[in-house]
Design a protein around this motif. Structure first.
Motif, PDB file in Angstrom:
ATOM      1  N   LYS A 549       0.791  -1.226   0.000  1.00  0.00           N
ATOM      2  CA  LYS A 549       0.000   0.000   0.000  1.00  0.00           C
ATOM      3  C   LYS A 549       0.827   1.281   0.000  1.00  0.00           C
ATOM      4  O   LYS A 549       0.267   2.368  -0.117  1.00  0.00           O
ATOM      5  CB  LYS A 549      -0.937   0.008   1.212  1.00  0.00           C
ATOM      6  CG  LYS A 549      -1.982  -1.098   1.183  1.00  0.00           C
ATOM      7  CD  LYS A 549      -2.950  -0.972   2.342  1.00  0.00           C
ATOM      8  CE  LYS A 549      -4.004  -2.061   2.315  1.00  0.00           C
ATOM      9  NZ  LYS A 549      -4.981  -1.928   3.412  1.00  0.00           N
ATOM     10  N   GLN A 550       2.152   1.166   0.141  1.00  0.00           N
ATOM     11  CA  GLN A 550       2.978   2.367   0.165  1.00  0.00           C
ATOM     12  C   GLN A 550       4.084   2.252  -0.877  1.00  0.00           C
ATOM     13  O   GLN A 550       4.390   1.167  -1.372  1.00  0.00           O
ATOM     14  CB  GLN A 550       3.575   2.563   1.569  1.00  0.00           C
ATOM     15  CG  GLN A 550       2.505   2.754   2.648  1.00  0.00           C
ATOM     16  CD  GLN A 550       3.095   3.162   3.980  1.00  0.00           C
ATOM     17  OE1 GLN A 550       3.899   4.085   4.062  1.00  0.00           O
ATOM     18  NE2 GLN A 550       2.700   2.451   5.035  1.00  0.00           N
ATOM     19  N   ILE A 720      -2.761  -6.144 -13.933  1.00  0.00           N
ATOM     20  CA  ILE A 720      -1.731  -5.211 -13.466  1.00  0.00           C
ATOM     21  C   ILE A 720      -1.640  -5.268 -11.947  1.00  0.00           C
ATOM     22  O   ILE A 720      -2.630  -5.123 -11.236  1.00  0.00           O
ATOM     23  CB  ILE A 720      -2.049  -3.784 -13.936  1.00  0.00           C
ATOM     24  CG1 ILE A 720      -2.037  -3.717 -15.470  1.00  0.00           C
ATOM     25  CG2 ILE A 720      -1.058  -2.788 -13.345  1.00  0.00           C
ATOM     26  CD1 ILE A 720      -2.491  -2.392 -16.030  1.00  0.00           C
ATOM     27  N   GLN A 721      -0.419  -5.489 -11.457  1.00  0.00           N
ATOM     28  CA  GLN A 721      -0.168  -5.502 -10.023  1.00  0.00           C
ATOM     29  C   GLN A 721       0.332  -4.152  -9.522  1.00  0.00           C
ATOM     30  O   GLN A 721       0.066  -3.767  -8.394  1.00  0.00           O
ATOM     31  CB  GLN A 721       0.869  -6.579  -9.698  1.00  0.00           C
ATOM     32  CG  GLN A 721       0.470  -7.965 -10.123  1.00  0.00           C
ATOM     33  CD  GLN A 721      -0.761  -8.467  -9.396  1.00  0.00           C
ATOM     34  OE1 GLN A 721      -0.734  -8.678  -8.179  1.00  0.00           O
ATOM     35  NE2 GLN A 721      -1.852  -8.650 -10.122  1.00  0.00           N
ATOM     36  N   ALA A 831      -3.769  -3.289  -5.427  1.00  0.00           N
ATOM     37  CA  ALA A 831      -3.728  -4.369  -4.445  1.00  0.00           C
ATOM     38  C   ALA A 831      -5.091  -5.054  -4.400  1.00  0.00           C
ATOM     39  O   ALA A 831      -6.127  -4.386  -4.363  1.00  0.00           O
ATOM     40  CB  ALA A 831      -3.365  -3.835  -3.061  1.00  0.00           C
ATOM     41  N   THR A 832      -5.070  -6.386  -4.426  1.00  0.00           N
ATOM     42  CA  THR A 832      -6.311  -7.157  -4.381  1.00  0.00           C
ATOM     43  C   THR A 832      -6.214  -8.162  -3.249  1.00  0.00           C
ATOM     44  O   THR A 832      -5.229  -8.893  -3.135  1.00  0.00           O
ATOM     45  CB  THR A 832      -6.552  -7.899  -5.709  1.00  0.00           C
ATOM     46  OG1 THR A 832      -6.536  -6.943  -6.776  1.00  0.00           O
ATOM     47  CG2 THR A 832      -7.891  -8.590  -5.690  1.00  0.00           C
ATOM     48  N   ARG A 836     -11.709  -8.069  -2.478  1.00  0.00           N
ATOM     49  CA  ARG A 836     -11.542  -6.656  -2.130  1.00  0.00           C
ATOM     50  C   ARG A 836     -10.397  -6.037  -2.928  1.00  0.00           C
ATOM     51  O   ARG A 836      -9.254  -6.505  -2.871  1.00  0.00           O
ATOM     52  CB  ARG A 836     -11.268  -6.536  -0.628  1.00  0.00           C
ATOM     53  CG  ARG A 836     -11.137  -5.112  -0.098  1.00  0.00           C
ATOM     54  CD  ARG A 836     -10.779  -5.178   1.383  1.00  0.00           C
ATOM     55  NE  ARG A 836     -10.635  -3.865   1.974  1.00  0.00           N
ATOM     56  CZ  ARG A 836     -11.613  -3.188   2.552  1.00  0.00           C
ATOM     57  NH1 ARG A 836     -12.829  -3.721   2.599  1.00  0.00           N
ATOM     58  NH2 ARG A 836     -11.404  -2.007   3.097  1.00  0.00           N
ATOM     59  N   ALA A 837     -10.692  -4.974  -3.671  1.00  0.00           N
ATOM     60  CA  ALA A 837      -9.675  -4.231  -4.408  1.00  0.00           C
ATOM     61  C   ALA A 837      -9.388  -2.938  -3.660  1.00  0.00           C
ATOM     62  O   ALA A 837     -10.315  -2.226  -3.246  1.00  0.00           O
ATOM     63  CB  ALA A 837     -10.141  -3.930  -5.821  1.00  0.00           C
ATOM     64  N   GLU A 838      -8.105  -2.646  -3.476  1.00  0.00           N
ATOM     65  CA  GLU A 838      -7.682  -1.404  -2.840  1.00  0.00           C
ATOM     66  C   GLU A 838      -6.640  -0.757  -3.749  1.00  0.00           C
ATOM     67  O   GLU A 838      -5.479  -1.175  -3.781  1.00  0.00           O
ATOM     68  CB  GLU A 838      -7.097  -1.669  -1.445  1.00  0.00           C
ATOM     69  CG  GLU A 838      -8.100  -2.279  -0.464  1.00  0.00           C
ATOM     70  CD  GLU A 838      -7.552  -2.388   0.947  1.00  0.00           C
ATOM     71  OE1 GLU A 838      -6.454  -1.835   1.195  1.00  0.00           O
ATOM     72  OE2 GLU A 838      -8.209  -3.009   1.793  1.00  0.00           O
ATOM     73  N   ASP A 839      -7.052   0.260  -4.512  1.00  0.00           N
ATOM     74  CA  ASP A 839      -6.193   0.878  -5.522  1.00  0.00           C
ATOM     75  C   ASP A 839      -5.906   2.336  -5.161  1.00  0.00           C
ATOM     76  O   ASP A 839      -6.788   3.056  -4.667  1.00  0.00           O
ATOM     77  CB  ASP A 839      -6.851   0.812  -6.900  1.00  0.00           C
ATOM     78  CG  ASP A 839      -7.104  -0.625  -7.351  1.00  0.00           C
ATOM     79  OD1 ASP A 839      -6.480  -1.534  -6.776  1.00  0.00           O
ATOM     80  OD2 ASP A 839      -7.918  -0.819  -8.268  1.00  0.00           O
TER      81      ASP A 839
END
Length: 875
Positions: A549-550, A720-721, A831-832, A836-839
């Motif tokens: 996440k960073q 895409i990662q 990020a998946t 749950r997707a956290e983009d």
């Protein structure tokens, strides 16, 4: 309308009579089924419900039989399979056998056809066979499944002679001896378990066919019939094959599983054996489960299933071992020491009164771990262990000597196998009561595909892979880091406790850390060692969230993370625990990019700790170091200094602050022969990771370029990662994408990626749109309310964060929205976590002079509304 006369010729009146009977029978069966459903919802006894269903079906089957088949025709009717066993669920098949000699079969072929057709018209799903006595023997001899069906036949309209003839046709002296039948059914069970991953702890388990399901109970029933001559539990207890407690447990879990299966048929409205997400919540509600603060109703129901399946498997293993001894005869014991011996390869206690003290239980696991020739635990010893569990103290009540014994197991050979065995046999749950509470506990999401206890054991198994020193291409650095551990057992304890706090309604990391502190103190670990275990449990998510996440290319992020970690020992332990944890959460979760992210974060943090936290690395220093390293790599391949500097001059300065030396050397090489206005795409595989690719795009900047690249990669079949979007000199873009195949079965080659991307970017970007795909079935049950938030602290840019339900093509749709809003994308982190997707996206608006500006309040509101509108179709 009355039915036609028995044996009447099939004229129009007769056909009308049969049709009327079928309609009446269908209505009667439906009414009966509805009445049974009411009784089920009221908590009615499941065996009585099954028996009532049998009686209702028997009535209709016999009525149809007597309508169609003349009395004295020489035909015998049997119920076979589950119907013969007397176990008929709401939508189970009705299996019938008509037994008659060939000439009788031929004489009544039309009558039998009318009979079976009438049953289908009445709504009964009939499976049937018409065989002579000899044909029954032949079919049984050729197929153990047919044999299994016939040994539980039940006469519906057959005299004693026919019944005895059928029994003789499939008697052990004629087909399938007890030994042959046992071996065939045991192999069948093992193959069936393998098809289901050798675990019942699946998100959508099969109640009938999966490990520990009802088919396992039935298999024990069939084996007992063939070997002992009875499957009645009381008779098996009398015969010494089952203990009274085992018989009680097996019957209780059969009832629990049967109730689940009965309810599943009702909820699904059809024959359904897989407990799919489509039905789990409705079934839990129908069975009376309610949500609590710490656990959803569906999680409580599933925990009950997993525990039932585990117990069925445990007792089943013991009983099959006893069947084997019944066939083979008593084994000759091979003494190991004063306490234990081997019996046909199974570890057994020599003393009939074992265990006489708790320490002997730990001695059992120590002996087991020390020998590589043990097939498993002998059934009598396994039963003795189960009976002794209530007397085994937990770690709080245990003596210091027991604490020492447990630590010796952790420090001895094969500690992870030992912990796994202790967990499977119920010992670990007695020793650590908090572990018992998470045994069989599932989480209703797609991120955690195992129950908490099975996930924990998977994490420990991954740690054992690191300890083995064997090469595993999934993990870049783990094999190198493991030997640095001062006391590996401390990491095993951290793995054991890291999720033990789940389901209590609070922060599981904090709760687990508290449990770990108490446990480590009780068993006598030093304050330093206990503090390390406690910290690891409390911070076990720190490294994964930082990496995913960073921006770990930012020296400030690395310094902040290194400060929280504090020293290299914690870093080594945390890195290994994080790798094992992510890889043990789901087989699909660990990939090349998570491996690289964690390895990069580990390496950068280790350097920061070596440099000293009082000397943080500035971005400018990092850029210089990276530039020099990339320069050296290019020079090593024969590139001259002047050419290297020329290539570097065409690259953005930010690339040297944020890229890796090998990556920058590769990208610089890709720029050879490329004019300023040209587009160049290059792709390369990530070493040792099948399908993982790094894609580099250099091109003149245009509106919608990022969205076009994302949509094209999606069309190629790449997920895409991570995306890094940099502005190069003279109006160019310098974008990097880390991708993996959306479908591992179809891995595009680097050349294909390059050609398709270059061709797409050479055309009209407005024509490149994301492909439309149907949302996968399982995602429909995990709806996450979309959340959009903004942060303006990103140095002249706005960071837009999006949390929502993942789905195919999500990123392509989101980037299209960003394009329509006229925004520029400068960085993206994808990020998946299961469903749950956290983009995260760093974006800017363009002012009248063409300059990038952070989004003001109206821009942010407009973007939020557009994103939410885009995601409305996911509901």
């Amino acid at each position: 309308m009355s039915p036609p006369p028995i044996g009447h010729a099939p004229d129009a009146a007769a056909n009308a009579g049969w049709a009327g009977w079928a309609a009446s029978a269908r209505e009667s069966l439906a009414e009966g089924q509805a009445a049974l459903a009411v009784r089920f919802d009221a908590g009615g006894d499941i065996d009585r419900l099954l028996a009532s269903r049998i009686m209702a079906v028997d009535r209709q089957v016999l009525t149809a039989w007597r309508m169609c088949v003349p009395e004295g025709a020489g035909l015998s009717l049997f119920a076979v399979g589950g119907y013969g066993r007397g176990e008929l669920f709401p939508h189970s098949d009705i299996d019938l056998l008509v037994m008659a000699e060939p000439e009788v079969q031929a004489a009544h072929e039309d009558a039998l056809s009318r009979f079976f057709t009438s049953l289908w018209d009445a709504g009964l799903p009939v499976g049937h066979a018409v065989r002579s006595i000899a044909q029954c023997s032949e079919a049984a001899a050729a197929d153990v499944t047919v044999m299994t069906s016939l040994i539980e036949s039940r006469p519906l309209d057959a005299d004693d002679d026919a019944r005895q003839a059928l029994e003789a046709a499939v008697a052990p002296g004629r087909v399938w001896s007890a030994r042959e039948f046992f071996e065939a059914k045991r192999n069948e069970l093992r193959e069936r378990h393998a098809r289901h991953g050798d675990t019942s702890d699946n998100l959508e388990p099969n109640l009938k066919e999966g490990p520990g399901g009802l088919r396992d109970v039935q298999t024990l029933h069939w084996m007992a019939l063939r070997i002992i001559g009875t499957s009645d539990l009381e008779s098996l207890v009398s015969a010494g094959q089952l203990g009274a407690d085992e018989a009680e447990s097996l019957d209780r879990e059969r009832i629990n599983l049967s109730r689940l299966r009965y309810g599943l048929h009702l909820v699904a409205g059809k024959r359904e054996e897989r407990l799919r997400f489509d039905y789990q919540k409705r079934l839990a509600e129908r069975l009376g489960y309610v949500d609590t603060d710490g656990s959803l109703a569906v999680e409580q129901m599933m925990q009950g299933f997993y525990r039932s399946a585990s117990l069925v498997q445990r007792i089943g293993e013991r009983l099959m071992q006893r069947f084997e001894e019944q066939i083979e005869g008593e084994p000759i014991p091979q003494p190991i020491d004063a306490l234990f011996e081997l019996r046909r390869g199974y570890l057994a206690a020599r003393d009939a009164g074992w265990p006489r003290q708790p320490a002997e239980v730990f001695d059992l696991f120590a002996t087991w771990a020390a020998r590589g020739d043990v097939r498993g635990l002998h059934s009598q010893t396994a039963r003795a262990l189960a009976e002794a569990l209530p007397e085994l103290p937990d770690f709080v009540a245990a003596t210091p000597a027991l604490h020492v014994r447990f630590l010796q197991l952790l420090r001895g050979p094969e500690p992870v196998k030992t912990l796994t065995r202790m967990a499977r046999l119920g010992v670990l749950g007695r020793w650590i009561p908090a572990f018992a509470r998470v045994s069989g506990r599932m989480q209703f999401d797609l991120f955690h595909v195992y129950t908490v206890d099975q996930h924990t054991l998977a994490v420990l198994k991954n740690l054992s892979i690191f300890a083995s020193g064997e090469h595993d291409e999934r993990f870049t650095l783990a094999r190198e880091v493991w030997p640095r551990l001062r006391k590996p057992e401390l990491l095993l304890l951290a793995g054991l406790f890291h999720d033990i706090g789940k389901g209590r309604g609070g922060d599981h990391s904090e709760l687990g850390a508290d449990d770990a502190r108490v446990f480590c103190g009780a068993i006598g670990l030093s304050a330093i060692d206990a503090a390390l275990v406690e910290w690891l449990v409390r911070k076990h998510l720190l490294m994964s969230t930082t990496a995913q996440k960073q921006d770990i290319t930012d020296p400030e992020i690395i310094h902040r993370f290194a400060t929280e970690v504090g020293d290299r020992e914690r870093l080594d332990h945390l890195y290994l625990l994080t790798c094992a944890d992510i890889a043990g959460t789901s087989p699909k979760l660990w990939n090349a990019w998570k491996d690289r992210l964690l390895a990069d974060l580990y390496t950068a943090t280790r350097l920061a700790l070596r440099r000293g936290l009082e000397h943080p690395l500035a971005a400018a220093e990092r850029a210089v170091e990276t530039r020099e390293a990339a320069h050296a790599m290019l020079a090593a391949f024969g590139t001259g200094d002047r050419e290297i500097e020329s290539l570097f001059s065409r690259m953005p300065e930010a690339a040297f602050r944020r890229g890796r030396p090998d990556q920058l050397a590769w990208q610089a090489g890709a720029l050879r022969g490329v004019a300023t206005g040209d587009t160049r795409v290059r792709a390369r595989p990530v070493a040792a990771h099948a399908g993982a690719m790094e894609v580099f795009v250099h091109s003149p900047d245009r509106d919608g370029l990022f969205a076009a690249i994302v949509a094209t990669l999606d069309r190629i079949g790449l997920a895409i990662q991570q995306a890094r979007v940099l502005d190069g000199p003279e109006g160019t873009i310098f974008d990097s994408f880390e991708v993996i195949p959306s479908d591992p079965r179809h891995i595009p080659a680097a050349e294909e990626i390059e050609q398709r991307l270059e061709a797409a970017l050479a055309g009209n970007l407005d024509e490149i749109k994301p492909p439309r795909r149907a949302q996968p079935r399982h995602l429909r049950h995990f709806r996450i309310v979309p959340q959009v938030a903004f942060d303006d602290t990103a140095g002249g840019r706005t960071q837009a964060s999006l949390v929502c339900t993942d789905r195919p093509g999500l990123l392509a749709d989101v980037t299209r929205v960003l394009r329509h809003q006229g925004l520029r994308v400068h960085d993206a982190r994808i990020a998946t976590f299961g469903e749950r997707a956290e983009d995260l996206f760093q974006v800017t608006a363009v002012d009248a002079d063409g300059h990038d500006q952070p989004l003001d309040e109206p821009h942010q509101q407009a973007l939020k509304e557009a994103l939410l509108a885009c995601l409305e179709g996911d509901a």
